[in-house]
Design a protein around this motif. Sequence first.
Motif, PDB file in Angstrom:
ATOM      1  N   PRO A 164       2.021 -11.532  -8.428  1.00 24.92           N
ATOM      2  CA  PRO A 164       1.208 -10.777  -7.475  1.00 24.92           C
ATOM      3  C   PRO A 164       2.048  -9.631  -6.892  1.00 24.92           C
ATOM      4  O   PRO A 164       3.165  -9.856  -6.430  1.00 24.92           O
ATOM      5  CB  PRO A 164       0.854 -11.813  -6.402  1.00 24.92           C
ATOM      6  CG  PRO A 164       0.965 -13.129  -7.115  1.00 24.92           C
ATOM      7  CD  PRO A 164       2.124 -12.955  -8.061  1.00 24.92           C
ATOM      8  N   TYR A 165       1.520  -8.409  -6.968  1.00 30.78           N
ATOM      9  CA  TYR A 165       2.300  -7.234  -6.589  1.00 30.78           C
ATOM     10  C   TYR A 165       1.787  -6.680  -5.259  1.00 30.78           C
ATOM     11  O   TYR A 165       2.456  -6.778  -4.246  1.00 30.78           O
ATOM     12  CB  TYR A 165       2.210  -6.220  -7.733  1.00 30.78           C
ATOM     13  CG  TYR A 165       2.939  -4.920  -7.543  1.00 30.78           C
ATOM     14  CD1 TYR A 165       4.222  -4.880  -6.992  1.00 30.78           C
ATOM     15  CD2 TYR A 165       2.365  -3.706  -7.956  1.00 30.78           C
ATOM     16  CE1 TYR A 165       4.890  -3.672  -6.848  1.00 30.78           C
ATOM     17  CE2 TYR A 165       3.025  -2.505  -7.823  1.00 30.78           C
ATOM     18  CZ  TYR A 165       4.298  -2.482  -7.259  1.00 30.78           C
ATOM     19  OH  TYR A 165       4.942  -1.281  -7.110  1.00 30.78           O
ATOM     20  N   TYR A 166       0.578  -6.133  -5.262  1.00 31.86           N
ATOM     21  CA  TYR A 166       0.013  -5.612  -4.019  1.00 31.86           C
ATOM     22  C   TYR A 166      -1.296  -6.305  -3.676  1.00 31.86           C
ATOM     23  O   TYR A 166      -2.063  -6.694  -4.569  1.00 31.86           O
ATOM     24  CB  TYR A 166      -0.291  -4.116  -4.149  1.00 31.86           C
ATOM     25  CG  TYR A 166       0.910  -3.203  -4.058  1.00 31.86           C
ATOM     26  CD1 TYR A 166       1.907  -3.390  -3.099  1.00 31.86           C
ATOM     27  CD2 TYR A 166       1.024  -2.114  -4.929  1.00 31.86           C
ATOM     28  CE1 TYR A 166       2.994  -2.527  -3.015  1.00 31.86           C
ATOM     29  CE2 TYR A 166       2.105  -1.245  -4.847  1.00 31.86           C
ATOM     30  CZ  TYR A 166       3.089  -1.456  -3.891  1.00 31.86           C
ATOM     31  OH  TYR A 166       4.160  -0.601  -3.808  1.00 31.86           O
ATOM     32  N   LEU A 167      -1.535  -6.454  -2.374  1.00 35.90           N
ATOM     33  CA  LEU A 167      -2.873  -6.740  -1.855  1.00 35.90           C
ATOM     34  C   LEU A 167      -3.256  -5.498  -1.067  1.00 35.90           C
ATOM     35  O   LEU A 167      -2.564  -5.132  -0.111  1.00 35.90           O
ATOM     36  CB  LEU A 167      -2.848  -7.981  -0.944  1.00 35.90           C
ATOM     37  CG  LEU A 167      -4.141  -8.255  -0.157  1.00 35.90           C
ATOM     38  CD1 LEU A 167      -5.308  -8.566  -1.090  1.00 35.90           C
ATOM     39  CD2 LEU A 167      -3.944  -9.420   0.828  1.00 35.90           C
TER      40      LEU A 167
ATOM     41  N   GLY B 225       0.154   7.726   1.062  1.00 37.01           N
ATOM     42  CA  GLY B 225       0.707   6.701   0.177  1.00 37.01           C
ATOM     43  C   GLY B 225       0.562   5.311   0.756  1.00 37.01           C
ATOM     44  O   GLY B 225      -0.040   5.107   1.813  1.00 37.01           O
ATOM     45  N   LYS B 226       1.136   4.340   0.052  1.00 37.26           N
ATOM     46  CA  LYS B 226       0.963   2.945   0.428  1.00 37.26           C
ATOM     47  C   LYS B 226       1.900   2.577   1.569  1.00 37.26           C
ATOM     48  O   LYS B 226       3.103   2.779   1.476  1.00 37.26           O
ATOM     49  CB  LYS B 226       1.249   2.055  -0.776  1.00 37.26           C
ATOM     50  CG  LYS B 226       0.318   2.333  -1.926  1.00 37.26           C
ATOM     51  CD  LYS B 226       0.708   1.534  -3.141  1.00 37.26           C
ATOM     52  CE  LYS B 226      -0.114   1.927  -4.334  1.00 37.26           C
ATOM     53  NZ  LYS B 226       0.277   3.260  -4.875  1.00 37.26           N
ATOM     54  N   ILE B 227       1.352   2.016   2.597  1.00 35.39           N
ATOM     55  CA  ILE B 227       2.158   1.617   3.749  1.00 35.39           C
ATOM     56  C   ILE B 227       2.044   0.101   3.909  1.00 35.39           C
ATOM     57  O   ILE B 227       0.945  -0.426   4.052  1.00 35.39           O
ATOM     58  CB  ILE B 227       1.663   2.338   5.019  1.00 35.39           C
ATOM     59  CG1 ILE B 227       1.756   3.857   4.809  1.00 35.39           C
ATOM     60  CG2 ILE B 227       2.470   1.889   6.236  1.00 35.39           C
ATOM     61  CD1 ILE B 227       1.239   4.678   5.961  1.00 35.39           C
TER      62      ILE B 227
HETATM   63  C1  LIG Z   1       0.355   3.524  -6.063  1.00 29.62           C
HETATM   64  C2  LIG Z   1       0.821   4.824  -6.511  1.00 29.62           C
HETATM   65  C3  LIG Z   1       2.041   4.957  -7.164  1.00 29.62           C
HETATM   66  C4  LIG Z   1       2.951   3.780  -7.449  1.00 29.62           C
HETATM   67  O1  LIG Z   1       3.425   3.217  -6.300  1.00 29.62           O
HETATM   68  P1  LIG Z   1       4.397   1.969  -6.389  1.00 29.62           P
HETATM   69  O2  LIG Z   1       4.561   1.566  -4.964  1.00 29.62           O
HETATM   70  O3  LIG Z   1       5.644   2.444  -7.036  1.00 29.62           O
HETATM   71  O4  LIG Z   1       3.710   0.932  -7.213  1.00 29.62           O
HETATM   72  C5  LIG Z   1       2.425   6.216  -7.563  1.00 29.62           C
HETATM   73  N1  LIG Z   1       1.653   7.301  -7.320  1.00 29.62           N
HETATM   74  C6  LIG Z   1       0.488   7.205  -6.669  1.00 29.62           C
HETATM   75  C7  LIG Z   1      -0.301   8.429  -6.414  1.00 29.62           C
HETATM   76  C8  LIG Z   1       0.030   5.962  -6.247  1.00 29.62           C
HETATM   77  O5  LIG Z   1      -1.148   5.871  -5.610  1.00 29.62           O
END
Ligand SMILES: *Cc1c(COP(=O)(O)O)cnc(C)c1O
Length: 438
Positions: free
Chosen positions: A296-299, A346-348
């Motif tokens: 499991p990587y992300y939720l 981006g992912k936070i």
């Molecule tokens: C999710 C994502 C990634 C990869 O992010 P990781 O945290 O390395 O898995 C890269 N580019 C974009 C635009 C993303 O949405």
Amino acid sequence: MSIYTPNQKSIAESIQPDSGMQDWKNWHWQLRRTIKDIKTFEEVLGISFTPEERRQLEMTAEKFPIAITPYYASLIDRENWRDDPVFRQAFPSVNELITENWEMSDPLSEDIDSPAECITHRYPDRVLFHVSNMCAMYCRHCTRKRKVGDRDFIPDRDTLEKGLAYIRKTPEVRDVLISGGDPLMLTDSAIEWILDELSAIEHVEVIRIGTRMPVVLPYRVTEELAELLGSYPNLWLNTHFNHPREITDSSAAALRRLTSAGVPLGNQSVLLAGVNDCPYIMKKLVQKLVSNRVRPYYLYQCDLSEGLSHFRTPVGKGIEIIEALRGHTSGFAVPVYVIDAPGGGGKIPVSPNYVVSWSTNKVILRNYEGVICSYKEPDSYEPVFCDRNCETCSLVLNVTGEENPAAIGIERLMADYDDKITLVPEDTERLRRRNDDG
Ligand SMILES: *Cc1c(COP(=O)(O)O)cnc(C)c1O
């Protein structure tokens, strides 16, 4: 060995009387027989909507088209289809026509952060490479709902070449995420061509494929495809299971073909109200995933894309789920819960708090059981001053400045060699006043 479920037999029979079962495991057949309208869905599942429901569903499907593979439809529990997690992910809800005023068609600004066709470049060292606009199944919770069913974006080689050209000329890209749509909608030879082109680029160290095929059409993962993917030594594959019911014998077999071929597997789930917003469901899911050698990587917190309001939970639900996993089950079964920030931030990661307090040399922590403990920090710690000159440093690293770009963001505030002490939003009244004065 092929044991079919009663649902599979009856769907195959309804789609292609007398011979449907022979073709069931043929992925081309599954794609040709994908369910694309409400009437077929009712016939195949042996259910019926009221005329009013049907009218509203038609309207929904006109805005956001339907596609459900016969295989995925066969996972729906006919006795309780309205509450079924597979039904809810695959079949439209009239709630999709509700648009909340903070929703956006492209909440992650993927189209803006696009320096070349097919590319989203947001992070320093990695890009998204959109190689297909097609999917076997149209997930109702798709964050790229805006593009679902577009006819005008099925990239040909010339278009893909533009993405490849960008990657070739951008040496900082060391990780390429092949995404879509679903990349495994392409033929094996097209996939091989893309992977060969990427592999020929010296600075590309890692290649990732994001696909939902093991979930919605596991027969796509043939022995040949698994062999092909396994032949690239730096390739990872991330899939998208959201509910333990999706891990069937067929999908487990697809996962096994991939792991046997040497492909490391990860999973990204989306937290969805009415589907998996329950700590027990998520625990079952992550445990089943790791027992199939999927990490499991992300939720993901559900994005602010249009038409997803009925799927969204409060952020607290995600934290509650992580709270119920961390410590309670295998550490490597716990995904990182993230919010993909609107506007391209981006992912936070968001997580329960484990640091309770801190003094000059003690950290006070709590564990998953509520035990509160203190961790004593060293009395003497000689910090190593980093001036980005590895030659004068006692830590044996010796990277060059080129390999190690200067820090950005919070990392920069922490860096010894940079005297920046604040990050300030550009557009504030306070700064405008300063400019006016000066
Ligand atoms: C999710 C994502 C990634 C990869 O992010 P990781 O945290 O390395 O898995 C890269 N580019 C974009 C635009 C993303 O949405």
